[in-house]
Enzyme design. Structure first.
Site, PDB file in Angstrom:
ATOM      1  N   ASN A  76       0.829  -1.202   0.000  1.00  0.00           N
ATOM      2  CA  ASN A  76       0.000   0.000   0.000  1.00  0.00           C
ATOM      3  C   ASN A  76       0.867   1.258   0.000  1.00  0.00           C
ATOM      4  O   ASN A  76       2.021   1.215   0.422  1.00  0.00           O
ATOM      5  CB  ASN A  76      -0.921   0.011   1.222  1.00  0.00           C
ATOM      6  CG  ASN A  76      -0.172   0.043   2.542  1.00  0.00           C
ATOM      7  OD1 ASN A  76       0.197  -1.011   3.060  1.00  0.00           O
ATOM      8  ND2 ASN A  76       0.076   1.229   3.081  1.00  0.00           N
ATOM      9  N   ALA A  77       0.290   2.344  -0.453  1.00  0.00           N
ATOM     10  CA  ALA A  77       0.913   3.659  -0.267  1.00  0.00           C
ATOM     11  C   ALA A  77       0.644   4.124   1.155  1.00  0.00           C
ATOM     12  O   ALA A  77      -0.348   3.709   1.765  1.00  0.00           O
ATOM     13  CB  ALA A  77       0.337   4.646  -1.270  1.00  0.00           C
ATOM     14  N   THR A  78       1.512   4.945   1.692  1.00  0.00           N
ATOM     15  CA  THR A  78       1.328   5.480   3.045  1.00  0.00           C
ATOM     16  C   THR A  78       1.362   7.002   2.980  1.00  0.00           C
ATOM     17  O   THR A  78       2.305   7.577   2.432  1.00  0.00           O
ATOM     18  CB  THR A  78       2.437   4.980   3.989  1.00  0.00           C
ATOM     19  OG1 THR A  78       2.379   3.548   4.060  1.00  0.00           O
ATOM     20  CG2 THR A  78       2.255   5.553   5.395  1.00  0.00           C
ATOM     21  N   LYS A 103      -2.419   8.402   7.621  1.00  0.00           N
ATOM     22  CA  LYS A 103      -2.153   8.684   9.031  1.00  0.00           C
ATOM     23  C   LYS A 103      -3.111   9.769   9.511  1.00  0.00           C
ATOM     24  O   LYS A 103      -3.264  10.811   8.855  1.00  0.00           O
ATOM     25  CB  LYS A 103      -0.706   9.161   9.205  1.00  0.00           C
ATOM     26  CG  LYS A 103       0.311   8.043   9.026  1.00  0.00           C
ATOM     27  CD  LYS A 103       0.398   7.191  10.284  1.00  0.00           C
ATOM     28  CE  LYS A 103       1.554   6.208  10.194  1.00  0.00           C
ATOM     29  NZ  LYS A 103       1.670   5.409  11.424  1.00  0.00           N
ATOM     30  N   ASP A 133      -4.680   5.006  10.165  1.00  0.00           N
ATOM     31  CA  ASP A 133      -3.823   4.639  11.296  1.00  0.00           C
ATOM     32  C   ASP A 133      -3.700   5.848  12.216  1.00  0.00           C
ATOM     33  O   ASP A 133      -3.240   6.909  11.788  1.00  0.00           O
ATOM     34  CB  ASP A 133      -2.431   4.223  10.799  1.00  0.00           C
ATOM     35  CG  ASP A 133      -1.529   3.727  11.929  1.00  0.00           C
ATOM     36  OD1 ASP A 133      -1.999   3.636  13.089  1.00  0.00           O
ATOM     37  OD2 ASP A 133      -0.351   3.445  11.652  1.00  0.00           O
ATOM     38  N   ASN A 135      -2.198   5.562  15.338  1.00  0.00           N
ATOM     39  CA  ASN A 135      -1.141   5.293  16.324  1.00  0.00           C
ATOM     40  C   ASN A 135      -1.667   5.413  17.767  1.00  0.00           C
ATOM     41  O   ASN A 135      -0.958   5.884  18.654  1.00  0.00           O
ATOM     42  CB  ASN A 135       0.058   6.233  16.136  1.00  0.00           C
ATOM     43  CG  ASN A 135       0.837   5.919  14.853  1.00  0.00           C
ATOM     44  OD1 ASN A 135       0.666   6.612  13.855  1.00  0.00           O
ATOM     45  ND2 ASN A 135       1.626   4.866  14.864  1.00  0.00           N
ATOM     46  N   GLU A 159      -6.506   1.181  11.855  1.00  0.00           N
ATOM     47  CA  GLU A 159      -5.395   0.631  12.640  1.00  0.00           C
ATOM     48  C   GLU A 159      -5.188   1.449  13.919  1.00  0.00           C
ATOM     49  O   GLU A 159      -5.084   2.674  13.868  1.00  0.00           O
ATOM     50  CB  GLU A 159      -4.129   0.664  11.769  1.00  0.00           C
ATOM     51  CG  GLU A 159      -2.868   0.200  12.445  1.00  0.00           C
ATOM     52  CD  GLU A 159      -1.699   0.147  11.449  1.00  0.00           C
ATOM     53  OE1 GLU A 159      -1.933  -0.057  10.230  1.00  0.00           O
ATOM     54  OE2 GLU A 159      -0.553   0.328  11.887  1.00  0.00           O
ATOM     55  N   ASP A 187      -1.686  -2.561  16.196  1.00  0.00           N
ATOM     56  CA  ASP A 187      -0.258  -2.453  15.878  1.00  0.00           C
ATOM     57  C   ASP A 187       0.507  -2.296  17.192  1.00  0.00           C
ATOM     58  O   ASP A 187       1.082  -3.249  17.720  1.00  0.00           O
ATOM     59  CB  ASP A 187      -0.053  -1.265  14.922  1.00  0.00           C
ATOM     60  CG  ASP A 187       1.413  -0.968  14.642  1.00  0.00           C
ATOM     61  OD1 ASP A 187       2.279  -1.775  15.010  1.00  0.00           O
ATOM     62  OD2 ASP A 187       1.705   0.093  14.049  1.00  0.00           O
ATOM     63  N   LYS A 211       5.316  -6.462  12.610  1.00  0.00           N
ATOM     64  CA  LYS A 211       6.559  -5.815  12.181  1.00  0.00           C
ATOM     65  C   LYS A 211       7.739  -6.641  12.674  1.00  0.00           C
ATOM     66  O   LYS A 211       7.738  -7.093  13.824  1.00  0.00           O
ATOM     67  CB  LYS A 211       6.633  -4.392  12.727  1.00  0.00           C
ATOM     68  CG  LYS A 211       5.525  -3.502  12.182  1.00  0.00           C
ATOM     69  CD  LYS A 211       5.537  -2.098  12.757  1.00  0.00           C
ATOM     70  CE  LYS A 211       4.453  -1.267  12.071  1.00  0.00           C
ATOM     71  NZ  LYS A 211       4.233   0.037  12.699  1.00  0.00           N
TER      72      LYS A 211
HETATM   73 MG   LIG Z   1       0.697   1.689  12.853  1.00  0.00          MG
END
Ligand SMILES: [Mg+2]
Length: 323
Positions: A76-78, A103, A133, A135, A159, A187, A211
Site C-alpha cells: 500500500n501507499a502510506t 495517518k 492509522d 497510532n 489501525e 499495531d 513488524k
Molecule cells: Mg501503525
C-alpha cells in the site's frame, strides 16, 4: 564493547520527504553479517523495547531464513499527516497502488484536518481502498466521531484508533452495537506490550499488524502471526530498504496474505542506503536482499555525537539481550 562484534557498522541519518511521526530525518544503524542488517528503533524508544529490535537485526544478519511462499508482495501507499495540497505529490512517489494508509490524529492536528486530507485522497483516487492509522492517539469517542463522519468512505480498516486493549475492545463493541462493520487492526497493542497475543485472546482486533524488528525477528513474528489466528498485515517501521527487506521476507513466508502490506515506506525517504531501493512496481515489491552503497553511507553518516549515542544504545541493548 558490543560494537566490536559488528562488521561495517554505520550510523546513518536519512532525510524524509515529509515530516513523519514528528520527525524529519530517520536515524538507523546498519551492519553486516551473512546479510546486511538494520537496527532502527525510533530514538525515543527505551532500551528494553529496543533490545527486541536488536535481536531481530542480529537474527536477520546471521540466522537461516524461513522458506518463501511467494516472490513479490503487494503493498500500500502510506500518506503521512500532510496538508491536502501535498497529498498528490506524496502519493505519486508510490507509483501505482490500490490501497492507501492515511495517518490521522497527528499531534497538534484536528479531526477536521484529517477529514480534509481524506477527502482529498478520495477525490484524487476514487477507486483506492483507504485504511486509517491513528497510532493510538484517539479516545473511543473521537474515534467513533471520525468513523461516523467517514461513513461514505467504505474504509478497509482502522489501525490502532485508540491506545489500549480495553479501549480497542470497547470501540469494537460500540461499532457492533451501532451496526457499523469496520475492521479494527492492532499495531502498538501487539508490538509494545509484554504479551503480543493478548489482543487476539481478548478479541480486541480483527487484524494484526506485524513488524519484524519490534517483534524480535522473522521467526518470532511468524509465530505470533500464526498463534494469533488474526488476519495479518506486515508493515515496516519506516526503515531503509535493508530493513524493508526483512519485512518483505516475513510477508513472503506467511501462508496467506489477504491485504496489501505496509512495506512501500522507502518511498517516504528522500535518501536510502542503496541506489536500487525496495520501491513498488505496479503495486508490488520483489523480495530480494539489499546491499548498501558506500557513497550513500558516507553521505548520510550521522554526526559524531549521534553516532556515539547509537553506539552506547547498542551496547545497552546488547547487555539486555545477554542478561
Ligand atoms: Mg501503525
Amino acid at each position: 564493547m558490543a560494537q566490536s562484534k559488528f562488521t561495517d557498522l554505520a550510523i546513518l541519518s536519512l532525510p524524509l520527504r515529509n515530516k513523519f511521526r514528528q520527525i524529519q530525518t530517520r536515524e538507523i544503524a546498519i551492519f553486516k553479517g551473512e546479510r546486511w542488517s538494520e537496527f532502527s528503533p525510533f530514538v525515543e524508544y527505551g532500551d528494553q523495547e529496543s533490545a527486541q529490535w536488536l535481536k531481530a537485526a542480529l537474527a536477520w544478519a546471521n540466522d537461516p531464513l524461513p522458506a518463501l511462499k511467494r516472490t513479490s508482495i503487494p503493498v500500500n501507499a502510506t500518506l503521512p499527516a500532510v496538508s491536502p495540497e501535498s497529498v498528490q505529490a506524496v502519493l505519486s512517489s508510490f507509483g501505482v497502488f490500490s490501497t492507501v494508509k492515511v495517518k490521522v490524529a497527528e499531534k497538534g492536528s484536528t479531526v477536521e484536518e484529517d477529514i480534509q486530507r481524506l477527502r482529498k485522497v478520495r477525490e484524487l483516487y476514487p477507486e483506492a481502498k483507504i485504511r486509517l492509522d491513528a497510532n493510538g492517539a484517539f479516545d473511543v469517542e473521537t474515534a467513533l466521531d471520525l468513523i461516523g463522519k467517514l461513513s461514505d468512505f467504505n474504509l478497509e480498516y482502522f489501525e490502532q484508533p485508540v491506545a489500549t486493549i480495553p479501549e480497542l475492545t470497547q470501540l469494537r463493541q460500540k461499532l457492533a452495537d451501532a451496526g457499523i462493520a469496520l475492521k479494527i487492526a492492532a499495531d502498538e497493542s501487539i508490538r509494545k506490550v509484554s504479551d503480543p497475543l493478548v489482543v487476539a485472546r481478548e478479541g480486541a482486533a480483527d487484524i494484526a499488524v506485524i513488524k519484524v524488528q519490534p517483534l524480535g525477528g522473522i521467526r518470532n513474528a511468524l509465530h505470533i502471526a500464526q498463534a494469533s489466528g488474526l488476519e495479518i498485515v506486515v508493515s515496516s517501521a519506516l526503515e531503509s530498504s535493508i530493513g524493508v527487506a526483512h519485512g518483505l521476507h516475513l510477508a513472503g513466508a506467511l501462508d496467506e496474505l489477504h491485504y496489501d502490506c505496509g512495506l512501500a515506506t522507502a518511498a517516504l525517504l528522500e535518501a536510502d542506503v542503496t541506489d536500487n531501493p525496495l520501491l513498488p512496481i505496479d503495486g508490488q515489491i520483489e523480495i530480494r536482499s539489499v546491499e548498501p552503497n558506500e557513497e550513500l553511507i558516507e553521505k548520510y553518516s550521522a554526526a559524531p555525537d549521534r553516532r556515539d549515542w547509537w553506539l552506547q544504545r547498542i551496547d545497552r541493548c546488547w547487555s539486555l539481550l545477554e542478561s
